[in-house]
Design a protein around this motif. Structure first.
Motif, PDB file in Angstrom:
ATOM      1  N   THR A  82      -8.460 -11.389 -15.661  1.00 37.81           N
ATOM      2  CA  THR A  82      -7.839 -10.607 -14.181  1.00 37.81           C
ATOM      3  C   THR A  82      -7.956 -11.767 -13.037  1.00 37.81           C
ATOM      4  OG1 THR A  82      -8.346  -8.791 -12.090  1.00 37.81           O
ATOM      5  CG2 THR A  82     -10.323 -10.194 -13.226  1.00 37.81           C
ATOM      6  N   GLY A  83      -7.308 -11.181 -12.119  1.00 31.70           N
ATOM      7  CA  GLY A  83      -6.952 -11.990 -10.869  1.00 31.70           C
ATOM      8  C   GLY A  83      -6.071 -11.239  -9.657  1.00 31.70           C
ATOM      9  N   THR A  84      -5.805 -12.482  -8.927  1.00 31.91           N
ATOM     10  CA  THR A  84      -5.820 -11.698  -7.378  1.00 31.91           C
ATOM     11  C   THR A  84      -5.011 -10.782  -7.335  1.00 31.91           C
ATOM     12  OG1 THR A  84      -6.542 -13.608  -6.121  1.00 31.91           O
ATOM     13  CG2 THR A  84      -4.163 -12.193  -5.247  1.00 31.91           C
ATOM     14  N   SER A  85      -4.851  -9.208  -6.458  1.00 35.66           N
ATOM     15  CA  SER A  85      -3.832  -8.104  -6.416  1.00 35.66           C
ATOM     16  C   SER A  85      -3.126  -8.029  -4.842  1.00 35.66           C
ATOM     17  CB  SER A  85      -4.154  -7.158  -6.787  1.00 35.66           C
ATOM     18  OG  SER A  85      -6.212  -6.306  -5.945  1.00 35.66           O
ATOM     19  N   SER A  86      -4.231  -9.101  -3.826  1.00 36.20           N
ATOM     20  CA  SER A  86      -3.636  -9.064  -2.743  1.00 36.20           C
ATOM     21  C   SER A  86      -3.714  -8.227  -2.037  1.00 36.20           C
ATOM     22  CB  SER A  86      -2.556  -9.956  -2.688  1.00 36.20           C
ATOM     23  OG  SER A  86      -2.754 -11.216  -2.436  1.00 36.20           O
ATOM     24  N   GLU A  87      -2.580  -7.181  -1.433  1.00 33.11           N
ATOM     25  CA  GLU A  87      -2.384  -6.195  -0.878  1.00 33.11           C
ATOM     26  C   GLU A  87      -2.041  -4.803  -1.483  1.00 33.11           C
ATOM     27  OE1 GLU A  87      -3.997  -7.040   1.627  1.00 33.11           O
ATOM     28  OE2 GLU A  87      -3.735  -8.732   1.897  1.00 33.11           O
ATOM     29  N   TRP A  88      -1.776  -5.224  -2.988  1.00 29.68           N
ATOM     30  CA  TRP A  88      -1.480  -4.244  -4.244  1.00 29.68           C
ATOM     31  C   TRP A  88      -3.213  -3.871  -4.809  1.00 29.68           C
ATOM     32  CZ3 TRP A  88       3.163  -3.764  -3.356  1.00 29.68           C
ATOM     33  CH2 TRP A  88       4.330  -5.418  -3.517  1.00 29.68           C
TER      34      TRP A  88
ATOM     35  N   ALA B 163     -14.249  -2.791   1.954  1.00 24.98           N
ATOM     36  CA  ALA B 163     -12.947  -3.382   1.617  1.00 24.98           C
ATOM     37  C   ALA B 163     -11.937  -3.001   2.623  1.00 24.98           C
ATOM     38  CB  ALA B 163     -12.981  -4.271   0.452  1.00 24.98           C
ATOM     39  N   SER B 164     -10.980  -3.981   3.259  1.00 21.59           N
ATOM     40  CA  SER B 164      -9.974  -3.880   4.125  1.00 21.59           C
ATOM     41  C   SER B 164      -8.451  -3.812   3.567  1.00 21.59           C
ATOM     42  CB  SER B 164      -9.876  -3.592   5.448  1.00 21.59           C
ATOM     43  OG  SER B 164     -10.061  -5.019   5.851  1.00 21.59           O
ATOM     44  N   ALA B 165      -8.546  -5.573   3.153  1.00 20.73           N
ATOM     45  CA  ALA B 165      -7.637  -6.185   2.963  1.00 20.73           C
ATOM     46  C   ALA B 165      -8.234  -7.375   1.624  1.00 20.73           C
ATOM     47  CB  ALA B 165      -7.158  -6.418   3.956  1.00 20.73           C
ATOM     48  N   SER B 166      -6.951  -7.944   1.850  1.00 22.30           N
ATOM     49  CA  SER B 166      -6.725  -9.507   1.253  1.00 22.30           C
ATOM     50  C   SER B 166      -7.937  -9.382  -0.187  1.00 22.30           C
ATOM     51  CB  SER B 166      -7.257 -10.309   1.797  1.00 22.30           C
ATOM     52  OG  SER B 166      -6.269 -10.180   2.895  1.00 22.30           O
TER      53      SER B 166
ATOM     54  N   ASP C  46       6.972  -6.652   1.966  1.00 16.42           N
ATOM     55  CA  ASP C  46       6.199  -5.418   2.918  1.00 16.42           C
ATOM     56  C   ASP C  46       6.598  -4.937   3.256  1.00 16.42           C
ATOM     57  OD1 ASP C  46       6.316  -6.904   5.348  1.00 16.42           O
ATOM     58  OD2 ASP C  46       5.247  -8.388   4.579  1.00 16.42           O
ATOM     59  N   ALA C  47       5.933  -3.725   4.958  1.00 16.47           N
ATOM     60  CA  ALA C  47       6.368  -2.450   4.757  1.00 16.47           C
ATOM     61  C   ALA C  47       7.615  -2.858   5.786  1.00 16.47           C
ATOM     62  CB  ALA C  47       5.090  -1.785   5.832  1.00 16.47           C
ATOM     63  N   GLY C  48       7.472  -4.518   6.636  1.00 14.50           N
ATOM     64  CA  GLY C  48       8.489  -4.646   7.717  1.00 14.50           C
ATOM     65  C   GLY C  48       9.041  -6.285   7.108  1.00 14.50           C
ATOM     66  N   GLN C  49       9.420  -6.029   5.732  1.00 13.92           N
ATOM     67  CA  GLN C  49      10.412  -6.817   5.320  1.00 13.92           C
ATOM     68  C   GLN C  49      11.151  -6.368   4.038  1.00 13.92           C
ATOM     69  OE1 GLN C  49       9.331 -10.655   5.821  1.00 13.92           O
ATOM     70  NE2 GLN C  49       7.783 -10.340   4.371  1.00 13.92           N
ATOM     71  N   SER C  50      12.297  -5.318   3.895  1.00 13.61           N
ATOM     72  CA  SER C  50      12.325  -4.761   1.941  1.00 13.61           C
ATOM     73  C   SER C  50      13.740  -4.563   1.906  1.00 13.61           C
ATOM     74  CB  SER C  50      11.248  -3.260   2.185  1.00 13.61           C
ATOM     75  OG  SER C  50      11.712  -2.747   2.951  1.00 13.61           O
TER      76      SER C  50
END
Length: 509
Positions: A56-62, A91-94, A402-406
């Motif tokens: 497994t590995g990091t999923s950050s904000e996904w 949990a909230s993020a990261s 992300d929500a501000g850059q797409s």
């Protein structure tokens, strides 16, 4: 070796030999390596149970959080699910740096996430009897100062110990700390002690421990982990005791960039049934740079018979080939390939009669809408879909940072448009009128991970370009610092006016 008892109750062994420099080192830059788990999978962890490997590995904000993979040879992997299908309540993020572990009939994952109450990164723990069925969260295991990240667990003499990175947000050197865990692995059961300190202030994290030939070897990453300015590389230190003191290898780093890959680091070691040691780590492709993220790579540890020090030889020439992805939405459940930015939208998904219906509730400040994305495995690809309904919502394809850059191409009422969200501001770059009621097919071609071109078609054979004024649309701004932009499907509009798609296809070139 001399054995002594530490006042905390830990057992440790005093150092018994001098540090030696290895007699030879292999030039890893001359080998051709490929990712064994391609696409964005930072901070990978791997374990073996019998003939089966799990990673497994990091999923950050996904979300869902922490994709879970299975293999029988370390070279060919398939995704079997996620550690968490639902976000843990605390949990909230990261969601960073998960570490898999097996102990007394139970699978564990020790992971990092931010607390909802104060945003501080803590270490949580979850358990499972069968990884393919997901994990049950057991809550926060460790809160430590301004952050506790990068857990790693090792069993020695019938006891469990956890190491982690501390003081990364303080005006002082970073330290790698260790403490004993309870026998059930769910509580910290001792005071903490220092394994290594970053007196040079180069960065210090992503550690793992292995014992070989009576010595403990602490592998760790130094430098900048992420983004265009990354400088990660792997070092190692040695001790006759789990608690140290650790002596750094004079020939560090033991692993750095190669001809095709850079910023290697943050891996874990697994031993095959044949007794060979392998290191699963992440690295950026020098060709695709940050646009495919930190990918899952494999190396073999070679231990110098004379000095005992290791070196890492990159592998992967026989890794599984990258395959095109197509989802015809023929199953009732969403494919494991799909993830979304859980901080900024709550997707509503329904799959019925070969169509995916997508809508959702965007969060405050989300100018992009609701997205479902897949991990790009290479920087050159094209994505396509068919929009199977007609309404006032914007429905189509997206390349999402992300929500501000797409940026994306979509259908809205009787128009097809190319749009962008840049620095939080939304703009329509090109728009054309289309025949009312047509089921429109859309396509985006992407080169180098960020050079985009946009098309629409009525029949899937003749494609009409939507030009944005340049040879290609420049999406260099898209990647967040710690993860790659992702292509996928999007909806922006009322929940009652969803986006219906008959397929999604991603073809690599």
């Amino acid at each position: 070796m001399a054995v002594a008892e530490h006042q905390s109750g830990f057992r440790y062994e005093a150092p018994g030999r001098n540090t030696l420099i290895p007699t030879n080192r292999e030039d890893s830059s001359r080998r051709k390596e490929n990712p064994v788990i391609p696409g964005d999978l930072a901070d990978p962890s791997v374990i073996r149970k019998g003939d089966v490997y799990y990673a497994t590995g990091t999923s950050s904000e996904w979300a869902p959080h922490f994709p879970l993979f299975q293999s029988r040879d370390l070279l060919h992997w398939r995704q079997i699910g996620y550690v968490f299908s639902q976000t843990p309540a605390w949990a909230s993020a990261s969601f960073w740096a998960p570490e898999l572990f097996y102990w007394k009939g139970t699978y564990y994952v020790y992971y990092v996430a931010r607390k909802k109450s104060d945003g501080i990164s803590c270490i949580g723990v979850a358990t499972s009897k069968d990884p393919a069925k997901g994990f049950t969260d057991r809550g926060i295991l460790l809160e430590f100062g301004k952050e506790a990240i990068d857990p790693f667990v090792i069993a020695e003499d019938g006891r469990l110990y956890m190491t982690w990175k501390a003081y990364g947000l303080d005006e002082r050197p970073i330290e790698l700390l260790v403490a004993r865990l309870s026998d059930d692995g769910l509580k910290v059961d001792s005071a903490h002690y220092t394994l290594l300190r970053d007196d040079e202030k180069k960065g210090l994290e992503g550690q793992c421990l292995v014992r070989r030939n009576g010595y403990y070897y602490l592998f760790y990453s130094v430098g900048n982990c992420c983004g265009r300015g990354c400088s990660y590389e792997v070092e190692v230190a040695q001790s006759a005791s789990l608690l140290g003191p650790y002596t750094k290898f004079p020939g560090n780093p033991v692993f750095s960039e190669t001809a095709d890959w850079k910023c290697t680091g943050h891996g874990t070691i697994v031993t095959s049934k044949e007794g060979k040691d392998f290191y699963l780590y992440h690295a950026y492709s020098k060709t695709d740079d940050v646009y495919t993220g930190r990918q899952g790579m494999l190396g073999e540890l070679r231990w110098d018979a004379q000095t005992g020090w290791p070196r890492i030889r990159p592998l992967g020439e026989k890794a599984g080939t990258i395959k095109n992805f197509r989802d015809d939405f023929s199953k009732t459940a969403l494919s494991y390939a799909w993830q979304w930015d859980f901080r900024n939208s709550a997707p509503r998904v329904k799959i019925e009669k070969g169509n995916l219906s997508l809508s959702g509730l965007p969060g405050v400040g989300n100018r992009t809408g609701t997205v479902l994305t897949v991990r790009p495995l290479d920087g050159d690809y094209e994505i396509s879909t068919e929009v199977a309904n007609h309404n006032a919502s914007l429905k189509g394809l997206v390349l999402y940072g992300d929500a501000g850059q797409s940026v994306g191409v979509g259908v809205k009422n009787d128009t097809v448009q190319v749009w962008e969200v840049k620095k939080g501001e939304r703009s329509v770059l090109q728009e054309s009128v289309i025949p009312r009621g047509e089921h429109l097919q859309l396509k985006m071609k992407v080169e180098k991970g960020y050079q985009c071109r946009f098309y629409w078609s009525k029949d899937g054979n003749t494609w009409n370009p939507l030009k944005t004024g340049e040879v290609y649309y420049n999406g260099e701004f898209l990647p967040p610092w710690d993860r790659s932009p992702r292509p996928g499907l999007m909806h922006q509009g009322a929940v009652a006016a969803p986006a219906d798609f008959s397929y999604f296809e991603m073809r690599y070139r």
